[in-house]
Scaffold this motif. Structure first.
Motif, PDB file in Angstrom:
ATOM      1  N   THR A 119       0.851  -1.242   0.065  1.00  0.00           N
ATOM      2  CA  THR A 119      -0.013  -0.074   0.091  1.00  0.00           C
ATOM      3  C   THR A 119       0.901   1.358   0.132  1.00  0.00           C
ATOM      4  OG1 THR A 119      -1.664  -1.340   1.265  1.00  0.00           O
ATOM      5  CG2 THR A 119      -1.942   1.163   1.186  1.00  0.00           C
ATOM      6  N   ALA A 140      -4.053  -1.585  -1.734  1.00  0.00           N
ATOM      7  CA  ALA A 140      -4.700  -2.037  -0.480  1.00  0.00           C
ATOM      8  C   ALA A 140      -5.530  -3.400  -0.672  1.00  0.00           C
ATOM      9  CB  ALA A 140      -5.315  -1.099   0.216  1.00  0.00           C
ATOM     10  N   ASP A 166      -3.021  -6.134  -1.298  1.00  0.00           N
ATOM     11  CA  ASP A 166      -2.558  -6.622  -0.373  1.00  0.00           C
ATOM     12  C   ASP A 166      -3.401  -7.726   0.734  1.00  0.00           C
ATOM     13  OD1 ASP A 166      -0.331  -6.856   1.459  1.00  0.00           O
ATOM     14  OD2 ASP A 166      -1.189  -5.206   2.620  1.00  0.00           O
ATOM     15  N   LYS A 167      -4.541  -7.193   0.703  1.00  0.00           N
ATOM     16  CA  LYS A 167      -5.579  -8.117   1.482  1.00  0.00           C
ATOM     17  C   LYS A 167      -5.620  -9.254   0.774  1.00  0.00           C
ATOM     18  CE  LYS A 167      -6.691  -5.083   4.700  1.00  0.00           C
ATOM     19  NZ  LYS A 167      -6.044  -5.246   6.050  1.00  0.00           N
ATOM     20  N   SER A 177      -2.592 -11.313   1.656  1.00  0.00           N
ATOM     21  CA  SER A 177      -2.563 -11.718   2.867  1.00  0.00           C
ATOM     22  C   SER A 177      -3.552 -12.963   3.299  1.00  0.00           C
ATOM     23  CB  SER A 177      -3.033 -10.666   3.764  1.00  0.00           C
ATOM     24  OG  SER A 177      -2.017  -9.504   3.729  1.00  0.00           O
ATOM     25  N   TYR A 178      -4.842 -12.765   2.612  1.00  0.00           N
ATOM     26  CA  TYR A 178      -5.697 -13.841   2.946  1.00  0.00           C
ATOM     27  C   TYR A 178      -5.022 -15.235   2.328  1.00  0.00           C
ATOM     28  CZ  TYR A 178     -10.123 -16.531   2.532  1.00  0.00           C
ATOM     29  OH  TYR A 178     -11.165 -17.553   2.554  1.00  0.00           O
TER      30      TYR A 178
END
Length: 98
Positions: A57, A84, A87-88, A91-92
């Motif tokens: 981000t 963002a 990135d989520k 990460s998931y």
């Protein structure tokens, strides 16, 4: 402008992934990070590294300007939002299975 934001966001994501440990430019990141630690100290080194290759981000601000060679605030904000979201997702995906 939306198409440009998507393209730039994907380019920044590729840069982010290339600088991860074990990837093509991971060795470069480690070498530069060690140099930054010696020059600036650990705290400031982490602050400097974050928008360069450590936070997808945060990378939107620096890398959008580098890739487009101009400062376009609406474009930077769009790329930041897309990064963002990406990135989520990353990460998931990384949390699945452990």
């Amino acid at each position: 402008m939306i198409a440009a934001a998507i393209i730039i966001s994907l380019q920044i994501t590729a840069i982010y992934l290339l600088f991860q440990q074990g990837m093509l430019l991971g060795w470069f990141r480690i070498r530069v990070a060690n140099g930054f630690d010696k020059i600036f100290g650990n705290k400031w080194s982490r602050i400097i590294q974050k928008p360069l290759w450590d936070c997808l981000t945060c990378m939107a601000g620096i890398w959008t300007v580098v890739l487009t060679q101009k400062i376009n605030i609406p474009l930077i904000l769009m790329v930041c939002a897309l990064n963002a979201i990406i990135d989520k997702i990353l990460s998931y995906e990384g949390s699945i299975g452990g």
